[in-house]
Scaffold this motif. Structure first.
Motif, PDB file in Angstrom:
ATOM      1  N   ASP A   1       0.846  -1.186   0.000  1.00  0.00           N
ATOM      2  CA  ASP A   1       0.000   0.000   0.000  1.00  0.00           C
ATOM      3  C   ASP A   1       0.887   1.244   0.000  1.00  0.00           C
ATOM      4  O   ASP A   1       2.031   1.205   0.422  1.00  0.00           O
ATOM      5  CB  ASP A   1      -0.954  -0.005   1.199  1.00  0.00           C
ATOM      6  CG  ASP A   1      -0.230  -0.117   2.532  1.00  0.00           C
ATOM      7  OD1 ASP A   1       0.962  -0.478   2.537  1.00  0.00           O
ATOM      8  OD2 ASP A   1      -0.850   0.149   3.568  1.00  0.00           O
ATOM      9  N   PHE A   2       0.344   2.340  -0.504  1.00  0.00           N
ATOM     10  CA  PHE A   2       1.076   3.598  -0.616  1.00  0.00           C
ATOM     11  C   PHE A   2       2.387   3.432  -1.393  1.00  0.00           C
ATOM     12  O   PHE A   2       3.426   3.952  -1.005  1.00  0.00           O
ATOM     13  CB  PHE A   2       1.363   4.207   0.761  1.00  0.00           C
ATOM     14  CG  PHE A   2       0.154   4.318   1.651  1.00  0.00           C
ATOM     15  CD1 PHE A   2      -0.857   5.208   1.337  1.00  0.00           C
ATOM     16  CD2 PHE A   2       0.036   3.535   2.780  1.00  0.00           C
ATOM     17  CE1 PHE A   2      -1.970   5.312   2.151  1.00  0.00           C
ATOM     18  CE2 PHE A   2      -1.075   3.637   3.594  1.00  0.00           C
ATOM     19  CZ  PHE A   2      -2.091   4.522   3.286  1.00  0.00           C
TER      20      PHE A   2
ATOM     21  N   GLN B   1      -3.075   9.054   6.523  1.00  0.00           N
ATOM     22  CA  GLN B   1      -3.937   8.670   5.404  1.00  0.00           C
ATOM     23  C   GLN B   1      -4.862   7.529   5.790  1.00  0.00           C
ATOM     24  O   GLN B   1      -6.019   7.501   5.388  1.00  0.00           O
ATOM     25  CB  GLN B   1      -3.090   8.294   4.194  1.00  0.00           C
ATOM     26  CG  GLN B   1      -2.450   9.494   3.544  1.00  0.00           C
ATOM     27  CD  GLN B   1      -1.775   9.157   2.236  1.00  0.00           C
ATOM     28  OE1 GLN B   1      -1.987   8.094   1.669  1.00  0.00           O
ATOM     29  NE2 GLN B   1      -0.956  10.074   1.751  1.00  0.00           N
TER      30      GLN B   1
ATOM     31  N   ASP C   1       3.540   4.666  -4.169  1.00  0.00           N
ATOM     32  CA  ASP C   1       4.206   5.890  -4.629  1.00  0.00           C
ATOM     33  C   ASP C   1       4.949   6.579  -3.491  1.00  0.00           C
ATOM     34  O   ASP C   1       6.076   7.041  -3.663  1.00  0.00           O
ATOM     35  CB  ASP C   1       3.192   6.857  -5.248  1.00  0.00           C
ATOM     36  CG  ASP C   1       2.638   6.343  -6.571  1.00  0.00           C
ATOM     37  OD1 ASP C   1       3.321   5.506  -7.205  1.00  0.00           O
ATOM     38  OD2 ASP C   1       1.541   6.775  -6.955  1.00  0.00           O
ATOM     39  N   LEU C   2       4.306   6.642  -2.341  1.00  0.00           N
ATOM     40  CA  LEU C   2       4.955   7.260  -1.179  1.00  0.00           C
ATOM     41  C   LEU C   2       6.181   6.462  -0.747  1.00  0.00           C
ATOM     42  O   LEU C   2       7.224   7.031  -0.403  1.00  0.00           O
ATOM     43  CB  LEU C   2       3.981   7.368  -0.014  1.00  0.00           C
ATOM     44  CG  LEU C   2       2.849   8.380  -0.172  1.00  0.00           C
ATOM     45  CD1 LEU C   2       1.866   8.263   0.989  1.00  0.00           C
ATOM     46  CD2 LEU C   2       3.405   9.781  -0.258  1.00  0.00           C
ATOM     47  N   ARG C   3       6.061   5.153  -0.771  1.00  0.00           N
ATOM     48  CA  ARG C   3       7.197   4.305  -0.380  1.00  0.00           C
ATOM     49  C   ARG C   3       8.369   4.476  -1.338  1.00  0.00           C
ATOM     50  O   ARG C   3       9.520   4.559  -0.928  1.00  0.00           O
ATOM     51  CB  ARG C   3       6.776   2.840  -0.314  1.00  0.00           C
ATOM     52  CG  ARG C   3       5.852   2.538   0.839  1.00  0.00           C
ATOM     53  CD  ARG C   3       5.429   1.072   0.830  1.00  0.00           C
ATOM     54  NE  ARG C   3       4.379   0.807   1.763  1.00  0.00           N
ATOM     55  CZ  ARG C   3       4.569   0.494   3.046  1.00  0.00           C
ATOM     56  NH1 ARG C   3       5.777   0.412   3.530  1.00  0.00           N
ATOM     57  NH2 ARG C   3       3.533   0.258   3.826  1.00  0.00           N
TER      58      ARG C   3
ATOM     59  N   GLU D   1       2.888   9.897   7.816  1.00  0.00           N
ATOM     60  CA  GLU D   1       2.033  10.285   6.694  1.00  0.00           C
ATOM     61  C   GLU D   1       1.077   9.148   6.332  1.00  0.00           C
ATOM     62  O   GLU D   1      -0.109   9.374   6.095  1.00  0.00           O
ATOM     63  CB  GLU D   1       2.906  10.666   5.500  1.00  0.00           C
ATOM     64  CG  GLU D   1       2.140  11.290   4.361  1.00  0.00           C
ATOM     65  CD  GLU D   1       3.066  11.783   3.253  1.00  0.00           C
ATOM     66  OE1 GLU D   1       2.596  11.831   2.095  1.00  0.00           O
ATOM     67  OE2 GLU D   1       4.224  12.116   3.538  1.00  0.00           O
ATOM     68  N   TRP D   2       1.584   7.920   6.293  1.00  0.00           N
ATOM     69  CA  TRP D   2       0.727   6.776   5.982  1.00  0.00           C
ATOM     70  C   TRP D   2      -0.337   6.600   7.062  1.00  0.00           C
ATOM     71  O   TRP D   2      -1.481   6.299   6.765  1.00  0.00           O
ATOM     72  CB  TRP D   2       1.550   5.496   5.853  1.00  0.00           C
ATOM     73  CG  TRP D   2       2.569   5.551   4.764  1.00  0.00           C
ATOM     74  CD1 TRP D   2       2.504   6.266   3.602  1.00  0.00           C
ATOM     75  CD2 TRP D   2       3.826   4.894   4.748  1.00  0.00           C
ATOM     76  NE1 TRP D   2       3.644   6.091   2.869  1.00  0.00           N
ATOM     77  CE2 TRP D   2       4.474   5.249   3.540  1.00  0.00           C
ATOM     78  CE3 TRP D   2       4.472   4.027   5.620  1.00  0.00           C
ATOM     79  CZ2 TRP D   2       5.729   4.766   3.192  1.00  0.00           C
ATOM     80  CZ3 TRP D   2       5.723   3.553   5.274  1.00  0.00           C
ATOM     81  CH2 TRP D   2       6.336   3.922   4.081  1.00  0.00           C
TER      82      TRP D   2
END
Length: 158
Positions: A45-46, A145, A48-50, A141-142
């Motif tokens: 999950d996430f 969200q 792009d952020l990772r 941040e995760w």
């Protein structure tokens, strides 16, 4: 001849610890590169952020590796200067007054190199500790969200 020997010992200890820092930085860079290349991040999950976080960390590690490279070079030069000081002290009686200042010059050069290397090591250690805070930022941040996503959905009827 004792003072250069003490400086040689101190510089050797710093070289060992700096070599360990280099190994840790290189290992972390290799791990992150392998993780990015493997496609494993895309399965999480996430993603792009990772991926952005991994790239940011790689950039910070590159800065750290450059600082450590400068520090280790300076430490080896300082070690060489201190060894040269011991050698100059040892051969000074053979040379008489010829190059009488050589031991002092090499000792001062070694101390100056050691001083600058220590500044680089302090900067590297500080950036390492700052990296801890930066490493936690994506987790926060995760979490935000996840909380925002779960609070946006209405609760199921009981």
């Amino acid at each position: 001849m004792i003072a250069p020997a003490l400086f040689l010992t101190a510089t050797g200890s710093l070289l060992i610890s700096t070599s360990n820092r280099i190994a840790r930085i290189v290992d972390r860079i290799r791990t992150l590169v392998a993780l990015c290349e493997s496609g494993e991040l895309d399965k999480l999950d996430f993603a792009d952020l990772r991926r952005r976080h991994a790239i940011d960390e790689l950039e910070r590690l590159q800065v750290r590796s450059r600082r450590v490279a400068v520090a280790v070079t300076l430490l080896y030069l300082a070690f060489t200067s201190f060894a040269g000081t011991s050698l100059a002290i040892g051969i000074r009686p053979l040379l008489g007054n010829y190059l009488a200042e050589l031991p002092a010059v090499t000792a001062v050069a070694g101390v100056a190199l050691l001083f600058v290397a220590c500044i680089y090591l302090v900067l590297e250690a500080r950036s390492s500790l700052q990296g801890n805070e930066t490493a936690n930022r994506p987790l926060w941040e995760w979490e935000r969200q996840i909380v925002n996503t779960s609070s946006a959905t209405p609760p199921a009827p009981a």
